[in-house]
Design an enzyme around this catalytic site. Structure first.
Site, PDB file in Angstrom:
ATOM      1  N   ARG A 103       1.883  18.018  -4.191  1.00  0.00           N
ATOM      2  CA  ARG A 103       1.511  16.390  -4.408  1.00  0.00           C
ATOM      3  C   ARG A 103       0.028  16.681  -5.284  1.00  0.00           C
ATOM      4  NH1 ARG A 103       0.562  11.249  -0.411  1.00  0.00           N
ATOM      5  NH2 ARG A 103       3.089  11.577  -0.688  1.00  0.00           N
ATOM      6  N   HIS A 130       7.838   9.503  -7.288  1.00  0.00           N
ATOM      7  CA  HIS A 130       7.850   9.891  -5.888  1.00  0.00           C
ATOM      8  C   HIS A 130       9.291   9.881  -5.314  1.00  0.00           C
ATOM      9  CE1 HIS A 130       6.525  10.440  -1.791  1.00  0.00           C
ATOM     10  NE2 HIS A 130       5.854   9.427  -1.630  1.00  0.00           N
ATOM     11  N   GLN A 133      10.326   9.972  -1.527  1.00  0.00           N
ATOM     12  CA  GLN A 133      10.338   8.442  -1.122  1.00  0.00           C
ATOM     13  C   GLN A 133      11.494   8.123  -1.441  1.00  0.00           C
ATOM     14  OE1 GLN A 133       7.693   6.946   0.895  1.00  0.00           O
ATOM     15  NE2 GLN A 133       9.532   5.698   1.309  1.00  0.00           N
ATOM     16  N   ASP A 226       4.727  -2.216  -2.607  1.00  0.00           N
ATOM     17  CA  ASP A 226       3.808  -0.873  -2.259  1.00  0.00           C
ATOM     18  C   ASP A 226       2.516  -1.346  -2.629  1.00  0.00           C
ATOM     19  OD1 ASP A 226       2.691   1.712  -2.374  1.00  0.00           O
ATOM     20  OD2 ASP A 226       3.378   2.230  -4.273  1.00  0.00           O
ATOM     21  N   CYS A 266       6.819   1.568   1.219  1.00  0.00           N
ATOM     22  CA  CYS A 266       6.729   2.999   1.539  1.00  0.00           C
ATOM     23  C   CYS A 266       5.596   3.407   2.292  1.00  0.00           C
ATOM     24  CB  CYS A 266       6.755   3.771   0.024  1.00  0.00           C
ATOM     25  SG  CYS A 266       5.177   3.346  -0.783  1.00  0.00           S
ATOM     26  N   ARG A 294      11.816   9.314   6.320  1.00  0.00           N
ATOM     27  CA  ARG A 294      11.127  10.602   5.579  1.00  0.00           C
ATOM     28  C   ARG A 294      11.580  11.997   6.119  1.00  0.00           C
ATOM     29  NH1 ARG A 294       7.105   9.465   2.246  1.00  0.00           N
ATOM     30  NH2 ARG A 294       7.497  11.652   1.183  1.00  0.00           N
TER      31      ARG A 294
HETATM   32  N1   CP Z   1       5.009   7.030   1.778  1.00  0.00           N
HETATM   33  C1   CP Z   1       4.098   8.260   1.584  1.00  0.00           C
HETATM   34  O1   CP Z   1       4.403   9.235   0.858  1.00  0.00           O
HETATM   35  O2   CP Z   1       3.068   8.350   2.367  1.00  0.00           O
HETATM   36  P1   CP Z   1       1.880   9.466   2.505  1.00  0.00           P
HETATM   37  O3   CP Z   1       1.085   9.095   1.405  1.00  0.00           O
HETATM   38  O4   CP Z   1       1.347   9.076   3.956  1.00  0.00           O
HETATM   39  O5   CP Z   1       2.421  10.736   2.489  1.00  0.00           O
HETATM   40  N1  NVA Z   2       1.441   4.179  -5.024  1.00  0.00           N
HETATM   41  C1  NVA Z   2       1.130   4.757  -3.772  1.00  0.00           C
HETATM   42  C2  NVA Z   2       2.070   5.530  -3.026  1.00  0.00           C
HETATM   43  C3  NVA Z   2       1.749   6.211  -2.003  1.00  0.00           C
HETATM   44  C4  NVA Z   2       2.828   6.942  -0.848  1.00  0.00           C
HETATM   45  C5  NVA Z   2       0.122   5.876  -4.372  1.00  0.00           C
HETATM   46  O1  NVA Z   2       0.378   6.600  -5.299  1.00  0.00           O
HETATM   47  O2  NVA Z   2      -1.018   5.744  -3.567  1.00  0.00           O
END
Ligand code: CP
Ligand code: NVA
Length: 321
Positions: A103, A130, A133, A226, A266, A294
């Site tokens: 990540r 992502h 997700q 989101d 999400c 997930r």
């Molecule tokens: N939706 C999601 O990826 O959540 P986190 O940022 O908590 O991993």
């Molecule tokens: N768009 C959000 C998604 C988190 C899972 C972010 O990138 O912070």
């Protein structure tokens, strides 16, 4: 001996419709019977440069339910944070691990990692996409509707962020319709739309961008949202909250949609910003089932990526009685 080409999971469109449907089917089987000794002795590495609740915990729990183990690595724990190159890190970690989740901010870092790693690399979220997700979202919708093709998803809010951009390709690939309801500055980039249109069996008709969320949801199967301020965009917070203020998923918007509409997010959510607390907790909301999924979908992903093909571990899955 035939060399096995390793497979990564970097963008949803790197996998085809058939492969994604297989992943969803396997997710269902693993959800029905969660503890399966399919990845005994396998180790998943996890490099996270951004915060996470769901992605981190579901991968860690998931690999343990499959008989394997995980190592969580923040950037500060690695020599990567002190200047060791991505290439060398990828080459070394490939000698110890069986797969790696990353990540990070820049999408190209995940691509570069995958180029130099000899193990499957999973994108755990970047500024652009992502995909983990996305498989979860597709599974969650399929679970409720027993179909994906032809369903209409209306994405309300920041239609240019990583989750929205992944939806663009996910919807195209699976024969769904996507409508982004947002101010024009928050519509997906036209270059991404052009590429997604090429993937869709519907052609350009699969996608629309509009400023009118109420009209968009009139025939929606799913309303999706989101956060308005994604990780890394904190400096733009004030402007974003102002620009997107008219695009909250709230009771009035849900009322304009068909009675059986599903509401998804999400997570993490900012109640009172992109979604009202009432809608999050109402019957339409499948947000917490979505969060649970997930776990099941990422387990399926790990089995697909780490399986030793000669042993075909999927055939060893124990089904529910
Ligand atoms: N939706 C999601 O990826 O959540 P986190 O940022 O908590 O991993
Ligand atoms: N768009 C959000 C998604 C988190 C899972 C972010 O990138 O912070």
């Amino acid at each position: 001996m035939l060399m096995q080409v390793k497979k990564d999971f970097i963008d949803i469109q790197d996998w085809n419709e058939k492969e994604i449907l297989e992943l969803l089917e396997l997710s269902g089987r693993l959800k029905a019977r969660p503890i399966q000794p399919l990845l005994i002795g396998k180790t998943l590495g996890m490099i996270f440069k951004k915060s996470s609740t769901r992605t981190r915990v579901s991968f860690e729990v998931g690999i343990s339910q499959l008989g394997g183990s995980s190592i969580f690595l923040s950037e500060d724990d690695l020599q990567l944070g002190r200047g060791e190159s991505l290439e060398d890190t990828a080459r070394v970690l490939s000698r110890y691990l069986d797969s790696l989740v990353i990540r990070t901010y820049e999408h190209r870092e995940v691509e570069e990692f995958a180029r130099h790693a000899t193990i499957p690399v999973i994108n755990g979220l970047t500024d652009e996409t992502h995909p983990c997700q996305m498989i979860c979202d597709l599974f969650t919708i399929f679970e409720r509707r027993q179909q994906l093709k032809g369903l209409k998803v209306v994405y309300v809010g920041d239609g240019a962020n990583n989750v929205a951009q992944t939806w663009l390709f996910g919807a195209a690939l699976m024969g769904m319709k996507l409508s982004v309801a947002a101010p024009p500055a928050y519509w997906p980039k036209s270059e991404a739309v052009r590429s997604a249109v090429k993937l869709s069996c519907e052609g350009p008709r699969f996608f629309e961008a509009t400023q009118d969320a109420v009209s968009a949801v009139r025939d929606a199967d799913v309303i999706y949202t989101d956060v308005w301020v994604s990780m890394g965009q904190e400096k733009e917070k004030e402007k974003r909250l102002k620009d997107l203020a008219g695009y909250q998923v709230n009771e009035a918007l849900v009322k304009a949609a068909p009675r059986e509409v599903l509401v998804m997010h999400c997570l993490p959510a900012h109640r009172g910003e992109e979604i009202s607390a009432g809608v999050m907790d109402a019957d339409h909301s499948i947000i917490f089932d979505q969060a649970e999924n997930r776990l099941h979908t990422q387990k399926a992903l790990m089995v697909k990526l780490m399986e030793n093909r000669s042993q075909n571990p999927e055939s060893r899955i124990q089904e529910s009685e």
